[in-house]
Scaffold this active site. Structure first.
Site, mmCIF file in Angstrom:
data_model
loop_
_atom_site.group_PDB
_atom_site.id
_atom_site.type_symbol
_atom_site.label_atom_id
_atom_site.label_comp_id
_atom_site.label_asym_id
_atom_site.label_seq_id
_atom_site.Cartn_x
_atom_site.Cartn_y
_atom_site.Cartn_z
ATOM 1 N N HIS B 46 0.820 -1.211 0.000
ATOM 2 C CA HIS B 46 0.000 0.000 0.000
ATOM 3 C C HIS B 46 0.859 1.268 0.000
ATOM 4 C CE1 HIS B 46 -4.039 1.676 0.666
ATOM 5 N NE2 HIS B 46 -3.397 2.658 1.267
ATOM 6 N N HIS B 92 -10.609 2.613 -1.891
ATOM 7 C CA HIS B 92 -10.892 2.238 -0.510
ATOM 8 C C HIS B 92 -11.687 0.935 -0.545
ATOM 9 C CE1 HIS B 92 -10.926 4.232 3.679
ATOM 10 N NE2 HIS B 92 -9.706 3.996 3.277
#
Lengths: 243, 736
Positions: B46, B92
């Site tokens: 990430h 998300h």
């Protein structure tokens, strides 16, 4: 002529309202903590989610210092326009009758709607024709106008219902299709639709400008003398500017 | 300093043994628990993009208009009159799959912070959403929650949600996608960067209290130190507070406007750890942070928890000591918490103190730059990766039945149900609202600029699954075509690459092919990629998601009044099809309804595509056309029906010239390059005359109350009011 637009933390449409006001006069922002209305001729309480509206729409904003001043201003006959969250705040503050409940759909709704002008003889609608249809957007989750039947009858009898959703266009389940109501004296007006979002042909409609033009015309008329002003209002409205 | 943990938890935190050894080598010792937590997050996919960084270098990132490229909080392009447009799309996905309302809401909150972190006022939000088929209760729940969450955050903070797209496909059943894009505007001379500078300057934390939310990956450390009860209660999905962010937004922009900040950075994934080390890395400095000064939501947070908490609505800024009082005054006016928590040093180390005690000490370079980057090992899959979609339409269903089925298919049908839940108007910029035109159009006048921006977000994952290279090319082209339909020229592109596990060769192949396709399409159109996001490991027991590169593009147009609507405007207007459109059933919605997934899509001639886009753009800018709408899912028949529905008027068209390979291809075939335009007869005649090498086919005329299509042997007729009720009812009917 000068209009004041209240800014609470969580206000969203205050700059839009400011732009709309500036089409008809001078305008400035009024900070929620200020008690001084800076000599404005009319106050606009804009849309948004004042203080987050986590409790109940408008329930916290009514206690803001600026609202004390707005209340006094209204009681002395000053013009107060509440749009969407501003309408909710004015109802919570007891300056307008009734309440706004969650939409029947329980969802936020953003949509262009047609509104019928019920009264064109008030400070907020005098630039309109009676029965005229205005195309103005709504955008809210808590916009279902409610008041007990007895109060609704009184509002109708007193000519306090200034705007109604056109047939079949009620977006939220408001009783009697009420989109905007005034107080008995007709110097305080709240509506769920957003006239400040309908003042520019590029963004869809200019019909909302009529509300701001009405306010300006009324303030100008007061300047010329109370008689001229009364001509535009069902009840004798004595604004601060007339003194 | 406390010693290392007794067990060796790095594997549980997602670090390989070799990565751990590298950390030990860089520190010259074993990391303690806090350091390991920080490293594990900074070296995660990430934050470090360790499986995608090398590949992303293939994307073109330079252009005359580019002001900020990849690596900053958001990309930015010059739009003239001293203004820049800042924008970025981010995923998300995983939080939304766990809790769709908060997951989507905080996705919006996060991307907003990225944009105002560079001093830009957010003016628009778009969302790209993917769910499983709506016969599944889970998908209906995720859709309703995500749409509601997006609306909750965007509406409450007063930023218009102006567009987006939603697709429903089986492979997203377990892994839904929630990608949010934000567009903002800044004065070029007032932008702020995230590079910390000036040893002795103060590090000030703005906004919400820090709690235990978002501490997911490091829970092994938490349970090691706090006992299992505490760990079980720890929520790993963040909770959004748009009111807090609204204040933070206004306060941050006022601080930037007053020139009170040296640097500004939002807190996103990995919280204080990543924001502080990124700021230090960019500025070539060190930072000292005292976690005991961080205001907490609950007592008893461990120092490592404070460093990695992902509590929302927080920003970090660097302030000269002499300006601290002025900063605190602005924050107090906005009722935003502001706390000096550390200072800039010249050590190039991130040092973490708990009061007087040093509890972590890491070289900034090791955190930010030393994570190993991996080469992918792509291999074209030998067998189909995805099962065929469920069969919903018989192969021999007549054309009118197919058209009706397509109009109400949820991926094709109107998304008004969702768009009406978003405030698309706040800010007084919205000239074209959702579904009025192919791209949202936002005028610049309220911000002192001229003309308008157009913005669109696109990415058909199923077509990318059929052919990752061509599918990604098509995603870029579709975005550019949407912009061309309103007369906008692309200024820059942002992307979100949503894929499965890149360590699997066939996923690596999808990723590599898609990036190649995107790069080639960007070069052909002369559009720079100015930022983006990668979301990998979108897999579950049901397999990987469709490879889904989502493309967001921002363009400029001189006269917003001429931005063409999608719908037909006037009876008697002529209709034409512009562009190199070669309809094919491979990868089409019709084939999906018939339960088939193609392997391979027809090749695309990028030069011809670019020429057609320029032609459409100029035609719209010159006011020659009254409407423009691109041909996408469902092919020409659906696109024509959409033009009729949006305009509230019928049309008579002849598709026979396209029917030489069968009426079905002409009606429902898909492929890039087609735009349906309409306009007065003389204007369409003039366009036909100057089209040159750009394919230009007259289709017919606007009028009547039905869409009547002639395809040689067959004819098809559908009343506009019936088409509308199918199209607008498609989504709500399935959600009842």
């Amino acid at each position: 002529m000068k209009l004041g637009v209240v800014r609470f933390p969580g206000s969203c449409d205050e700059l839009d309202a400011l732009r709309a006001c500036r089409l008809v006069g001078d305008a400035e922002l009024l900070w929620h903590r200020d008690r001084d209305l800076r000599g404005v001729d009319a106050v606009v309480i804009p849309g948004g989610f004042s203080y987050g509206d986590y409790l109940r729409a408008g329930a916290i904003a009514r206690f803001a210092p600026v609202m004390g001043a707005v209340g006094e201003f209204a009681r002395s006959g000053g013009l107060v326009l509440g749009i969407c969250n501003g309408f909710q705040v004015l109802c919570e503050a007891g300056l307008l009758p009734g309440a706004l409940l969650p939409n029947l759909s329980l969802r936020f709704v953003c949509r262009q709607v047609d509104l019928v002008v019920e009264r064109a003889d008030t400070p907020f609608t005098r630039a309109c024709d009676p029965g005229e249809v205005l195309s103005i957007p709504v955008k809210h989750t808590t916009g279902r106008y409610y008041a007990p039947e007895r109060i609704l009858d009184e509002l109708e009898a007193n000519g306090q219902v200034l705007l109604r959703y056109a047939e079949g266009q009620n977006p939220n389940g408001s009783l009697r299709d009420i989109a905007g109501v005034a107080n008995e004296r007709k110097n305080v007006f709240g509506l769920m639709p957003h006239p400040e979002h309908a003042v520019d042909p590029l963004t869809g409609s200019t019909d909302g400008a009529r509300i701001f033009e009405s306010i300006a015309a009324h303030v100008e008329a007061l300047r010329r003398g109370p008689l001229a002003a009364a001509g535009g209002s069902a009840s004798a409205v004595v604004g601060r500017g007339a003194a | 300093m406390s010693g290392g943990l007794t067990s060796s938890p790095h594997r549980e935190l997602g670090l390989t043994d070799r990565e751990y050894e590298r950390i030990v080598a860089r520190l010259g010792r074993e990391p303690n628990g806090l350091e390991l937590a920080v490293f594990s997050l900074m070296w995660s996919e990430h934050c470090a993009y360790k499986h995608s960084k090398k590949l992303l270098r293939r994307l073109p990132t330079e252009g005359a208009r580019v002001v900020m490229g990849p690596g900053e909080n958001a990309g930015a392009v010059d739009v003239g009159d001293g203004l820049v447009a800042a924008f970025k799309v981010e995923s998300h996905n995983h939080p939304s799959a766990v809790e769709p309302f908060q997951g989507a809401a905080t996705g919006v909150g996060g991307i907003l912070r990225d944009v105002f972190a560079i001093g830009a006022r957010p003016i628009a939000i778009l969302d790209s959403l993917r769910f499983g088929e709506l016969d599944s209760a889970r998908s209906r729940y995720l859709l309703a929650g995500a749409v509601s969450g997006i609306g909750h955050y965007g509406n409450s903070i007063g930023v218009a949600t102006v567009g987006g797209e939603i697709y429903f496909e089986g492979p997203y059943e377990q892994n839904c996608l929630v990608n949010a894009m934000c567009l903002g505007l800044a004065r070029r001379d007032r932008m702020v960067r995230s590079a910390a500078a000036g040893p002795g300057n103060l590090l000030v934390l703005l906004g919400a209290l820090t709690g235990r939310d978002g501490i997911g990956g490091a829970s092994i450390l938490a349970s090691a130190e706090l006992g299992e009860d505490g760990a079980a209660k720890r929520p790993s999905v963040q909770i959004g507070d748009p009111f807090e962010e609204k204040k933070l937004l206004e306060c941050s922009l006022e601080l930037v406007d007053a020139g009170l900040l040296v640097a500004l950075q939002d807190l996103g994934a990995a919280g204080l750890s990543s924001s502080s080390s990124e700021m230090a890395s960019k500025g070539g400095v060190g930072l000292d942070i005292d976690v005991s000064k961080v205001p907490l939501r609950e007592p008893g947070l461990e120092p490592f928890e404070i460093m990695i908490s992902e509590s929302q609505e927080r920003m970090l800024c660097v302030v000269e000591p002499a300006k601290l009082d002025a900063v605190l005054e602005v924050c107090s006016r906005w009722e935003v918490r502001a706390t000096p928590i550390g200072s800039v040093t010249d050590t190039r180390r991130l040092r973490v103190f708990d009061g007087g005690e040093l509890v972590g000490d890491m070289p900034v370079e090791a955190l930010v730059d030393d994570c190993p980057l991996y080469d992918l090992e792509p291999a074209r899959p030998a067998a189909p990766v995805y099962p065929d979609p469920p069969r919903r339409l018989a192969d021999d269903a007549p054309a009118d039945v197919a058209l009706r089925a397509l109009l109400r298919a949820p991926s094709v049908a109107s998304k008004l149900w969702a768009f009406e839940q978003y405030d698309s108007l706040v800010g007084s910029r919205t000239v074209r609202r959702p579904q009025q035109a192919d791209a949202a159009v936002l005028q610049l006048a309220p911000d002192g600029g001229r003309g308008a921006l157009a913005v669109s977000i696109d990415g058909n994952g199923r077509r990318v699954a059929c052919d990752p290279y061509t599918g990604a090319v098509e995603a870029v082209l579709e975005c550019a075509r949407n912009l061309a339909c309103v007369g906008a020229e692309p200024l820059g592109l942002t992307n979100c690459l949503n894929f499965g596990n890149p360590e699997k060769p066939h996923i690596a192949w999808q990723l590599e092919q898609a990036v190649e396709g995107m790069a080639d399409a960007c070069r052909a159109l002369g559009v720079a990629v100015v930022g983006g996001n990668v979301s990998l490991y979108n897999e579950s027991g049901g397999g990987p998601i469709y490879p889904t590169p989502v493309v967001g593009m921002v363009g400029a147009l001189p006269d917003p009044a001429l931005a063409a609507p999608a719908g037909f405007v006037e009876e008697g207007h002529r209709i034409a099809l512009v562009g190199p459109f070669a309809p094919d059933l491979a990868g089409s919605e019709l084939e999906k309804l018939r339960g088939r997934l193609a392997t391979g899509l027809p090749q695309v001639d990028l030069e011809a595509q670019a020429a057609a886009l320029a032609f459409v753009r100029e035609a719209v800018r010159g006011g020659a056309v009254a409407s423009a709408h691109d041909v996408a899912e469902g092919g020409l028949a659906v696109a024509l029906a959409e033009c009729c529905i949006a305009g509230g008027v019928g049309a008579r068209v002849d598709l026979a010239p396209l029917a030489e390979r069968g009426p079905e291809r002409a009606l429902f075939g898909e492929g890039p390059g087609g735009v349906i335009v309409s306009g007065p007869p003389e204007a369409i005649d003039e366009l036909a005359r100057i089209a040159g090498a750009v394919p230009f086919l007259r289709l017919g005329e606007v009028g009547g109350d039905a869409l009547e299509i002639d395809v040689g042997a067959a004819t098809l007729s559908l009343r506009v009011d019936e088409a509308r009720s199918l199209y607008e009812g498609g989504l709500p009917d399935l959600l009842q």
